[in-house]
Design a protein around this motif. Structure first.
Motif, PDB file in Angstrom:
ATOM      1  N   ARG A  38       0.828  -1.199   0.000  1.00  0.00           N
ATOM      2  CA  ARG A  38       0.000   0.000   0.000  1.00  0.00           C
ATOM      3  C   ARG A  38       0.868   1.256   0.000  1.00  0.00           C
ATOM      4  NH1 ARG A  38      -5.602   0.538   2.086  1.00  0.00           N
ATOM      5  NH2 ARG A  38      -5.371  -1.662   2.566  1.00  0.00           N
ATOM      6  N   PHE A  39       1.916   1.277   0.823  1.00  0.00           N
ATOM      7  CA  PHE A  39       2.814   2.437   0.862  1.00  0.00           C
ATOM      8  C   PHE A  39       3.574   2.568  -0.450  1.00  0.00           C
ATOM      9  CE2 PHE A  39       6.924   4.431   1.618  1.00  0.00           C
ATOM     10  CZ  PHE A  39       6.562   5.588   2.293  1.00  0.00           C
ATOM     11  N   LEU A  40       4.081   1.444  -0.970  1.00  0.00           N
ATOM     12  CA  LEU A  40       4.858   1.472  -2.208  1.00  0.00           C
ATOM     13  C   LEU A  40       4.015   2.006  -3.368  1.00  0.00           C
ATOM     14  CD1 LEU A  40       7.431   0.789  -3.778  1.00  0.00           C
ATOM     15  CD2 LEU A  40       6.556  -1.548  -4.041  1.00  0.00           C
ATOM     16  N   VAL A  41       2.781   1.521  -3.489  1.00  0.00           N
ATOM     17  CA  VAL A  41       1.901   1.980  -4.562  1.00  0.00           C
ATOM     18  C   VAL A  41       1.596   3.472  -4.399  1.00  0.00           C
ATOM     19  CG1 VAL A  41      -0.425   1.785  -5.519  1.00  0.00           C
ATOM     20  CG2 VAL A  41       0.895  -0.289  -5.007  1.00  0.00           C
ATOM     21  N   THR A  42       1.393   3.906  -3.161  1.00  0.00           N
ATOM     22  CA  THR A  42       1.067   5.313  -2.919  1.00  0.00           C
ATOM     23  C   THR A  42       2.238   6.220  -3.271  1.00  0.00           C
ATOM     24  OG1 THR A  42      -0.399   4.642  -1.102  1.00  0.00           O
ATOM     25  CG2 THR A  42       0.201   6.966  -1.222  1.00  0.00           C
ATOM     26  N   VAL A  43       3.442   5.845  -2.839  1.00  0.00           N
ATOM     27  CA  VAL A  43       4.604   6.696  -3.116  1.00  0.00           C
ATOM     28  C   VAL A  43       4.889   6.747  -4.616  1.00  0.00           C
ATOM     29  CG1 VAL A  43       6.522   5.042  -2.961  1.00  0.00           C
ATOM     30  CG2 VAL A  43       6.843   7.364  -2.139  1.00  0.00           C
ATOM     31  N   LEU A  44       4.641   5.655  -5.330  1.00  0.00           N
ATOM     32  CA  LEU A  44       4.830   5.658  -6.780  1.00  0.00           C
ATOM     33  C   LEU A  44       3.723   6.461  -7.470  1.00  0.00           C
ATOM     34  CD1 LEU A  44       5.986   1.992  -7.506  1.00  0.00           C
ATOM     35  CD2 LEU A  44       7.339   4.085  -7.675  1.00  0.00           C
ATOM     36  N   ALA A  45       2.500   6.352  -6.977  1.00  0.00           N
ATOM     37  CA  ALA A  45       1.405   7.127  -7.572  1.00  0.00           C
ATOM     38  C   ALA A  45       1.670   8.621  -7.440  1.00  0.00           C
ATOM     39  CB  ALA A  45       0.082   6.752  -6.904  1.00  0.00           C
ATOM     40  N   VAL A  46       2.179   9.044  -6.281  1.00  0.00           N
ATOM     41  CA  VAL A  46       2.469  10.463  -6.064  1.00  0.00           C
ATOM     42  C   VAL A  46       3.599  10.925  -6.982  1.00  0.00           C
ATOM     43  CG1 VAL A  46       3.430  12.107  -4.399  1.00  0.00           C
ATOM     44  CG2 VAL A  46       1.592  10.561  -3.703  1.00  0.00           C
ATOM     45  N   ASN A  47       4.689  10.149  -7.044  1.00  0.00           N
ATOM     46  CA  ASN A  47       5.889  10.602  -7.747  1.00  0.00           C
ATOM     47  C   ASN A  47       5.889  10.320  -9.250  1.00  0.00           C
ATOM     48  OD1 ASN A  47       7.983  11.730  -5.761  1.00  0.00           O
ATOM     49  ND2 ASN A  47       7.289   9.894  -4.708  1.00  0.00           N
ATOM     50  N   VAL A  48       5.199   9.286  -9.670  1.00  0.00           N
ATOM     51  CA  VAL A  48       5.242   8.905 -11.085  1.00  0.00           C
ATOM     52  C   VAL A  48       3.995   9.364 -11.834  1.00  0.00           C
ATOM     53  CG1 VAL A  48       5.410   6.953 -12.684  1.00  0.00           C
ATOM     54  CG2 VAL A  48       6.734   6.942 -10.575  1.00  0.00           C
ATOM     55  N   VAL A  49       2.880   9.509 -11.125  1.00  0.00           N
ATOM     56  CA  VAL A  49       1.637   9.918 -11.777  1.00  0.00           C
ATOM     57  C   VAL A  49       1.316  11.386 -11.475  1.00  0.00           C
ATOM     58  CG1 VAL A  49      -0.830   9.486 -12.020  1.00  0.00           C
ATOM     59  CG2 VAL A  49       0.748   7.560 -11.699  1.00  0.00           C
ATOM     60  N   ALA A  50       1.228  11.726 -10.188  1.00  0.00           N
ATOM     61  CA  ALA A  50       0.804  13.082  -9.820  1.00  0.00           C
ATOM     62  C   ALA A  50       1.858  14.139 -10.148  1.00  0.00           C
ATOM     63  CB  ALA A  50       0.463  13.127  -8.324  1.00  0.00           C
ATOM     64  N   VAL A  51       3.105  13.860  -9.820  1.00  0.00           N
ATOM     65  CA  VAL A  51       4.154  14.867 -10.012  1.00  0.00           C
ATOM     66  C   VAL A  51       4.295  15.301 -11.470  1.00  0.00           C
ATOM     67  CG1 VAL A  51       6.658  15.249  -9.965  1.00  0.00           C
ATOM     68  CG2 VAL A  51       5.485  14.414  -7.926  1.00  0.00           C
ATOM     69  N   PRO A  52       4.371  14.387 -12.461  1.00  0.00           N
ATOM     70  CA  PRO A  52       4.483  14.852 -13.846  1.00  0.00           C
ATOM     71  C   PRO A  52       3.323  15.741 -14.284  1.00  0.00           C
ATOM     72  CG  PRO A  52       5.091  12.546 -13.715  1.00  0.00           C
ATOM     73  CD  PRO A  52       4.529  12.913 -12.377  1.00  0.00           C
ATOM     74  N   VAL A  53       2.116  15.428 -13.823  1.00  0.00           N
ATOM     75  CA  VAL A  53       0.969  16.266 -14.177  1.00  0.00           C
ATOM     76  C   VAL A  53       1.120  17.655 -13.557  1.00  0.00           C
ATOM     77  CG1 VAL A  53      -1.523  16.547 -13.944  1.00  0.00           C
ATOM     78  CG2 VAL A  53      -0.566  14.286 -14.440  1.00  0.00           C
ATOM     79  N   VAL A  54       1.494  17.704 -12.289  1.00  0.00           N
ATOM     80  CA  VAL A  54       1.697  18.982 -11.616  1.00  0.00           C
ATOM     81  C   VAL A  54       2.791  19.784 -12.309  1.00  0.00           C
ATOM     82  CG1 VAL A  54       2.520  20.064  -9.483  1.00  0.00           C
ATOM     83  CG2 VAL A  54       0.849  18.211  -9.365  1.00  0.00           C
ATOM     84  N   ILE A 104       5.041  10.028   2.819  1.00  0.00           N
ATOM     85  CA  ILE A 104       4.521  10.280   1.477  1.00  0.00           C
ATOM     86  C   ILE A 104       4.617  11.769   1.150  1.00  0.00           C
ATOM     87  CG2 ILE A 104       2.438  10.265   0.049  1.00  0.00           C
ATOM     88  CD1 ILE A 104       3.589   7.508   0.381  1.00  0.00           C
ATOM     89  N   VAL A 105       4.261  12.619   2.103  1.00  0.00           N
ATOM     90  CA  VAL A 105       4.324  14.068   1.893  1.00  0.00           C
ATOM     91  C   VAL A 105       5.751  14.498   1.562  1.00  0.00           C
ATOM     92  CG1 VAL A 105       4.083  16.324   2.990  1.00  0.00           C
ATOM     93  CG2 VAL A 105       2.331  14.567   3.349  1.00  0.00           C
ATOM     94  N   PHE A 106       6.707  14.057   2.355  1.00  0.00           N
ATOM     95  CA  PHE A 106       8.094  14.468   2.130  1.00  0.00           C
ATOM     96  C   PHE A 106       8.642  13.901   0.825  1.00  0.00           C
ATOM     97  CE2 PHE A 106       7.942  15.732   6.537  1.00  0.00           C
ATOM     98  CZ  PHE A 106       8.761  16.849   6.543  1.00  0.00           C
ATOM     99  N   SER A 107       8.236  12.692   0.476  1.00  0.00           N
ATOM    100  CA  SER A 107       8.686  12.110  -0.784  1.00  0.00           C
ATOM    101  C   SER A 107       8.151  12.901  -1.965  1.00  0.00           C
ATOM    102  CB  SER A 107       8.227  10.650  -0.887  1.00  0.00           C
ATOM    103  OG  SER A 107       8.651  10.078  -2.104  1.00  0.00           O
ATOM    104  N   GLY A 108       6.906  13.371  -1.865  1.00  0.00           N
ATOM    105  CA  GLY A 108       6.320  14.138  -2.962  1.00  0.00           C
ATOM    106  C   GLY A 108       6.891  15.530  -3.095  1.00  0.00           C
ATOM    107  N   VAL A 109       7.214  16.157  -1.971  1.00  0.00           N
ATOM    108  CA  VAL A 109       7.698  17.542  -1.991  1.00  0.00           C
ATOM    109  C   VAL A 109       9.180  17.621  -2.334  1.00  0.00           C
ATOM    110  CG1 VAL A 109       8.144  19.568  -0.556  1.00  0.00           C
ATOM    111  CG2 VAL A 109       5.942  18.395  -0.399  1.00  0.00           C
ATOM    112  N   THR A 110       9.976  16.709  -1.785  1.00  0.00           N
ATOM    113  CA  THR A 110      11.443  16.817  -1.870  1.00  0.00           C
ATOM    114  C   THR A 110      11.960  16.231  -3.165  1.00  0.00           C
ATOM    115  OG1 THR A 110      11.416  16.460   0.521  1.00  0.00           O
ATOM    116  CG2 THR A 110      13.551  16.495  -0.548  1.00  0.00           C
ATOM    117  N   ARG A 111      12.844  16.961  -3.827  1.00  0.00           N
ATOM    118  CA  ARG A 111      13.353  16.565  -5.139  1.00  0.00           C
ATOM    119  C   ARG A 111      14.833  16.208  -5.075  1.00  0.00           C
ATOM    120  NH1 ARG A 111       9.591  14.681  -7.747  1.00  0.00           N
ATOM    121  NH2 ARG A 111       9.057  14.212  -5.581  1.00  0.00           N
ATOM    122  N   ASN A 112      15.315  15.542  -6.109  1.00  0.00           N
ATOM    123  CA  ASN A 112      16.670  14.982  -6.140  1.00  0.00           C
ATOM    124  C   ASN A 112      17.664  15.958  -6.768  1.00  0.00           C
ATOM    125  OD1 ASN A 112      17.972  12.764  -5.170  1.00  0.00           O
ATOM    126  ND2 ASN A 112      17.533  11.429  -6.889  1.00  0.00           N
TER     127      ASN A 112
END
Length: 353
Positions: A80-96, A282-290
């Motif tokens: 559940r966590f893995l799918v969520t972190v990937l959904a945020v970073n691979v799906v939501a982030v590119p759209v944003v 999840i919040v920090f993974s979505g906000v913080t960039r490499n």
């Protein structure tokens, strides 16, 4: 600081360490200010760039020491966590990213730099910030290899769409591999070794020495974070100042990214039924960039007359200021024992942090 699993209890920590942790936000702001002053007044401060990577490696070593590695396997099995972190970073982030970069679409250098850095989820110091905020640092550590692979696959085609074949062709996995080895594998291996040695039976001297190393390094986390902040700002400020007029255009894009990804991460965690600690992760993974990992890529991209790497560093500065705020704000927005439980497995059962 919110205690997390694996961290020493407050009553066992030396008084100096407790003082550092209780004043860490003010200390981080002071480090940012000192870095800005040093970078502005001392021309040779750009030499501090050589300090950034080893400082981050030490910071992550200290962070990894606080993570009970016996839980890593279970964390990676947390689908559940893995799918969520990937959904945020691979799906939501590119759209944003696509939406918020439209105002700079006419400036190729700014556009490429912004897209490059915003597409890459952080896998290094995000773990430290997540830990400070009481997030599930062990889960972010477990999914770091997956995020590295995801961004390596995602960045080239998106950059190709944005700026054409000349840009897409320059992106190779080399810098990502280097960063993964130096900033993840080596500190992780050292931390695991210290934990194993500290638990050795029949060799008390070895165990005591490893335990002292572990406690000392954990206690140095706040000073190490201060060093990273100071070195990044001091080493890059002068280059940014020379082209400040151009770079100011892209600052609102990075601010809007943080403002959008913060609630998106919280909503994603709630939809997934995650407990507070994984939701904060999840919040920090979505906000913080490499940014520090993609900087070598930015230097290799022949677009925008050398402004691409400065855009990446500008994002770092905006993000570091945001992180100082978020380590206190996220625990308030995602308080303990308020996320509804759905399942007792995969970090979703007990609603506590």
């Amino acid at each position: 600081m919110t205690p997390v699993t694996g961290a020493a209890p407050a009553h066992r920590q030396p008084r100096a360490v407790r003082w550092l942790e209780s004043h860490q936000v003010a200390l981080y702001l002071g480090a940012l200010g000192a870095g800005a002053l040093l970078g502005w007044l001392v021309p040779a401060a750009d030499g501090l760039a050589a300090v950034v990577e080893p400082a981050i490696a030490l910071l992550l070593f200290a962070t990894f020491l606080t993570v009970p590695f016996r839980t890593i396997g279970a964390s990676l099995r947390d689908v559940r966590f893995l799918v969520t972190v990937l959904a945020v970073n691979v799906v939501a982030v590119p759209v944003v990213v696509l939406l918020i970069t439209r105002p700079i679409a006419a400036e190729p250098g700014l556009l490429v730099g912004a897209v490059l850095v915003l597409l890459a989820p952080c896998v290094d110091y995000v773990i430290a910030f997540c830990r400070i905020a009481g997030g599930a640092a062990d889960r972010l550590l477990a999914v770091a290899p997956v995020l590295m692979v995801a961004q390596t696959l995602l960045i080239p085609p998106v950059l190709l769409l944005v700026a054409g074949p000349a840009v897409g062709g320059t992106v190779d996995p080399g810098p990502f591999v280097h960063a993964f080895v130096v900033l993840i594998l080596l500190p992780l291996g050292a931390a695991v070794s210290v934990q194993l040695l500290a638990a050795v039976r029949g060799a008390p001297t070895v165990a005591r020495t490893a335990a002292v190393v572990g406690r000392t390094t954990e206690g140095a986390m706040v000073p190490l974070m201060m060093l990273v902040l100071l070195a990044v700002v001091a080493s890059q400020l002068r280059g940014i100042g020379d082209r400040a007029g151009e770079l100011l255009i892209v600052v609102p894009v990075f601010v809007v990214f943080v403002l959008l990804m913060l609630p998106l991460g919280i909503v994603a965690g709630r939809i997934a039924g995650l407990r507070p600690a994984p939701t904060r992760a999840i919040v920090f993974s979505g906000v913080t960039r490499n940014s520090l990992v993609v900087l070598p890529l930015a230097l290799a991209i022949p677009v925008g007359a050398g402004i691409v790497p400065l855009v990446v560093v500008t994002q770092t500065l905006v993000e570091l200021v945001a992180m100082v705020v978020l380590v206190r704000l996220v625990p308030v927005l995602v308080p303990a024992r308020t996320v509804p439980a759905r399942n007792a497995e995969n970090g979703t059962g007990d609603p506590g942090a």
